[in-house]
Motif scaffolding. Structure first.
Motif, PDB file in Angstrom:
ATOM      1  N   SER A   3       0.824  -1.207   0.000  1.00 17.66           N
ATOM      2  CA  SER A   3       0.000   0.000   0.000  1.00 17.66           C
ATOM      3  C   SER A   3       0.860   1.259   0.000  1.00 17.66           C
ATOM      4  CB  SER A   3      -0.977  -0.003   1.174  1.00 17.66           C
ATOM      5  OG  SER A   3      -0.283  -0.085   2.388  1.00 17.66           O
ATOM      6  N   ALA A   4       2.141   1.137   0.346  1.00 19.20           N
ATOM      7  CA  ALA A   4       3.031   2.298   0.277  1.00 19.20           C
ATOM      8  C   ALA A   4       3.273   2.711  -1.172  1.00 19.20           C
ATOM      9  CB  ALA A   4       4.354   1.985   0.963  1.00 19.20           C
ATOM     10  N   SER A   9      -7.568   3.943  -1.974  1.00 21.15           N
ATOM     11  CA  SER A   9      -8.854   4.534  -2.330  1.00 21.15           C
ATOM     12  C   SER A   9      -8.968   4.871  -3.816  1.00 21.15           C
ATOM     13  CB  SER A   9      -9.091   5.801  -1.499  1.00 21.15           C
ATOM     14  OG  SER A   9      -9.139   5.477  -0.124  1.00 21.15           O
ATOM     15  N   VAL A  10      -7.999   4.467  -4.609  1.00 18.46           N
ATOM     16  CA  VAL A  10      -8.024   4.715  -6.052  1.00 18.46           C
ATOM     17  C   VAL A  10      -8.077   3.362  -6.749  1.00 18.46           C
ATOM     18  CG1 VAL A  10      -6.757   5.674  -8.009  1.00 18.46           C
ATOM     19  CG2 VAL A  10      -6.709   6.840  -5.805  1.00 18.46           C
ATOM     20  N   PHE A  11      -9.116   3.166  -7.570  1.00 17.23           N
ATOM     21  CA  PHE A  11      -9.287   1.883  -8.230  1.00 17.23           C
ATOM     22  C   PHE A  11      -9.956   2.054  -9.579  1.00 17.23           C
ATOM     23  CE2 PHE A  11     -12.915   2.843  -5.718  1.00 17.23           C
ATOM     24  CZ  PHE A  11     -12.524   2.805  -4.398  1.00 17.23           C
ATOM     25  N   ASN A  12      -9.869   1.037 -10.380  1.00 21.60           N
ATOM     26  CA  ASN A  12     -10.515   1.017 -11.686  1.00 21.60           C
ATOM     27  C   ASN A  12     -12.008   0.770 -11.481  1.00 21.60           C
ATOM     28  OD1 ASN A  12     -11.440   0.569 -14.264  1.00 21.60           O
ATOM     29  ND2 ASN A  12     -10.041  -1.101 -14.716  1.00 21.60           N
ATOM     30  N   THR A  13     -12.833   1.669 -11.976  1.00 21.59           N
ATOM     31  CA  THR A  13     -14.289   1.530 -11.814  1.00 21.59           C
ATOM     32  C   THR A  13     -14.981   1.186 -13.126  1.00 21.59           C
ATOM     33  OG1 THR A  13     -14.592   3.912 -12.109  1.00 21.59           O
ATOM     34  CG2 THR A  13     -14.332   3.107  -9.842  1.00 21.59           C
ATOM     35  N   PHE A  40     -14.736   1.300   8.435  1.00 22.67           N
ATOM     36  CA  PHE A  40     -16.174   1.132   8.194  1.00 22.67           C
ATOM     37  C   PHE A  40     -16.732   2.297   7.386  1.00 22.67           C
ATOM     38  CE2 PHE A  40     -20.516   2.254   9.306  1.00 22.67           C
ATOM     39  CZ  PHE A  40     -21.186   1.138   8.809  1.00 22.67           C
ATOM     40  N   GLU A  41     -16.394   3.515   7.803  1.00 19.81           N
ATOM     41  CA  GLU A  41     -16.897   4.698   7.085  1.00 19.81           C
ATOM     42  C   GLU A  41     -16.501   4.653   5.618  1.00 19.81           C
ATOM     43  OE1 GLU A  41     -15.325   8.000   9.333  1.00 19.81           O
ATOM     44  OE2 GLU A  41     -16.456   7.415  11.126  1.00 19.81           O
ATOM     45  N   GLY A  42     -15.263   4.250   5.344  1.00 15.35           N
ATOM     46  CA  GLY A  42     -14.803   4.144   3.963  1.00 15.35           C
ATOM     47  C   GLY A  42     -15.575   3.084   3.190  1.00 15.35           C
ATOM     48  N   ALA A  43     -15.730   1.914   3.783  1.00 12.52           N
ATOM     49  CA  ALA A  43     -16.439   0.822   3.108  1.00 12.52           C
ATOM     50  C   ALA A  43     -17.896   1.203   2.863  1.00 12.52           C
ATOM     51  CB  ALA A  43     -16.351  -0.460   3.937  1.00 12.52           C
ATOM     52  N   TYR A  44     -18.545   1.721   3.879  1.00  9.28           N
ATOM     53  CA  TYR A  44     -19.958   2.086   3.766  1.00  9.28           C
ATOM     54  C   TYR A  44     -20.158   3.130   2.668  1.00  9.28           C
ATOM     55  CZ  TYR A  44     -24.619   3.613   5.154  1.00  9.28           C
ATOM     56  OH  TYR A  44     -25.959   3.926   5.151  1.00  9.28           O
ATOM     57  N   GLN A  45     -19.334   4.177   2.710  1.00  5.66           N
ATOM     58  CA  GLN A  45     -19.486   5.269   1.744  1.00  5.66           C
ATOM     59  C   GLN A  45     -19.176   4.809   0.320  1.00  5.66           C
ATOM     60  OE1 GLN A  45     -20.918   8.175   2.951  1.00  5.66           O
ATOM     61  NE2 GLN A  45     -21.326   8.234   0.764  1.00  5.66           N
ATOM     62  N   THR A  46     -18.214   3.947   0.162  1.00  4.65           N
ATOM     63  CA  THR A  46     -17.901   3.419  -1.168  1.00  4.65           C
ATOM     64  C   THR A  46     -19.068   2.615  -1.711  1.00  4.65           C
ATOM     65  OG1 THR A  46     -15.519   3.435  -0.775  1.00  4.65           O
ATOM     66  CG2 THR A  46     -16.323   1.935  -2.488  1.00  4.65           C
ATOM     67  N   LEU A  47     -19.670   1.767  -0.883  1.00  7.08           N
ATOM     68  CA  LEU A  47     -20.833   1.000  -1.332  1.00  7.08           C
ATOM     69  C   LEU A  47     -21.961   1.935  -1.764  1.00  7.08           C
ATOM     70  CD1 LEU A  47     -20.906  -1.862   1.335  1.00  7.08           C
ATOM     71  CD2 LEU A  47     -20.283  -2.072  -1.092  1.00  7.08           C
ATOM     72  N   VAL A  48     -22.239   2.940  -0.961  1.00  8.62           N
ATOM     73  CA  VAL A  48     -23.312   3.892  -1.285  1.00  8.62           C
ATOM     74  C   VAL A  48     -22.963   4.678  -2.551  1.00  8.62           C
ATOM     75  CG1 VAL A  48     -24.513   5.976  -0.486  1.00  8.62           C
ATOM     76  CG2 VAL A  48     -24.159   4.061   1.088  1.00  8.62           C
ATOM     77  N   GLY A 138      -7.635   5.974   5.850  1.00  9.19           N
ATOM     78  CA  GLY A 138      -8.034   7.313   5.447  1.00  9.19           C
ATOM     79  C   GLY A 138      -6.903   8.310   5.442  1.00  9.19           C
ATOM     80  N   GLY A 139      -5.685   7.849   5.732  1.00 10.74           N
ATOM     81  CA  GLY A 139      -4.532   8.734   5.762  1.00 10.74           C
ATOM     82  C   GLY A 139      -3.787   8.768   4.444  1.00 10.74           C
ATOM     83  N   ALA A 140      -2.485   8.815   4.534  1.00  8.35           N
ATOM     84  CA  ALA A 140      -1.615   9.021   3.377  1.00  8.35           C
ATOM     85  C   ALA A 140      -1.782   7.998   2.263  1.00  8.35           C
ATOM     86  CB  ALA A 140      -0.155   9.028   3.838  1.00  8.35           C
ATOM     87  N   PHE A 141      -2.188   6.776   2.599  1.00 11.13           N
ATOM     88  CA  PHE A 141      -2.301   5.732   1.583  1.00 11.13           C
ATOM     89  C   PHE A 141      -3.748   5.359   1.292  1.00 11.13           C
ATOM     90  CE2 PHE A 141       1.941   4.859   3.528  1.00 11.13           C
ATOM     91  CZ  PHE A 141       2.672   5.376   2.476  1.00 11.13           C
ATOM     92  N   GLY A 142      -4.679   6.236   1.619  1.00 10.78           N
ATOM     93  CA  GLY A 142      -6.090   5.958   1.343  1.00 10.78           C
ATOM     94  C   GLY A 142      -6.737   5.153   2.452  1.00 10.78           C
TER      95      GLY A 142
END
Length: 165
Positions: A3-4, A9-13, A40-48, A138-142
């Motif tokens: 992850s370094a 948080s950047v992916f092919n969509t 959790f917040e990241g996962a939840y928000q990505t799903l939504v 949620g920091g430097a590496f997403g």
């Protein structure tokens, strides 16, 4: 790839499936809560953000990362759940407990996926220290939670593709 070298948080969509009628369960370890809540917040928000209905996202808490396996298994047994995301963090620390816990949880998640024939996603951070955990929540590496949710979305899509849906 570590992850370094990549932002979690950047992916092919491209070609994502319609998940508006899919139901997801997110199992969250309470240990290291300041990190797991961000996952959790990241996962939840990505799903939504990618089309899941808020009512179709269920959450279950377990005491620690070791318990993620059983919590994920209970959700995976439900026929109405399309994918399960297991979120936790085990920090290296001064003892080898992380080796035993991480191996057990990774193997358990794999077994649950196969046994229940549905995606069960390993969203467990395995950093050497708290700073690395923060960087990946949620920091430097997403956010590993974002990545875990996107993995669930893509795996649900692949399963439907293979089934001819």
């Amino acid at each position: 790839m570590s992850s370094a070298d990549k932002n979690l948080s950047v992916f092919n969509t491209e070609g994502l499936p319609d998940i508006s009628n899919k139901k997801f369960a997110i199992v969250v370890a309470e240990w290291n809560n300041e990190i797991t809540e961000k996952l959790f917040e990241g996962a939840y928000q990505t799903l939504v953000n990618y089309g899941a209905a808020e009512a179709n996202i269920l959450r279950g808490n377990v005491p620690g990362s070791f318990e993620l396996t059983l919590g994920a298994h209970w959700f995976a047994q439900r026929e109405d759940i399309d994918a399960v995301i297991a979120l936790g963090v085990v920090i290296q620390g001064e003892t080898k407990h992380n080796d035993y816990i991480n191996h057990a949880v990774a193997q358990g998640i794999t077994n649950i996926s196969i046994k229940n024939n549905k995606p069960v996603i390993f969203g467990v951070l395995t950093p050497n220290n708290m700073e690395q955990a923060i960087d990946r929540a949620g920091g430097a590496f997403g956010n590993k939670g974002d990545e875990a949710a996107m993995t669930a979305i893509k795996m649900v899509g692949l399963k439907d593709q293979i089934a001819g849906k």
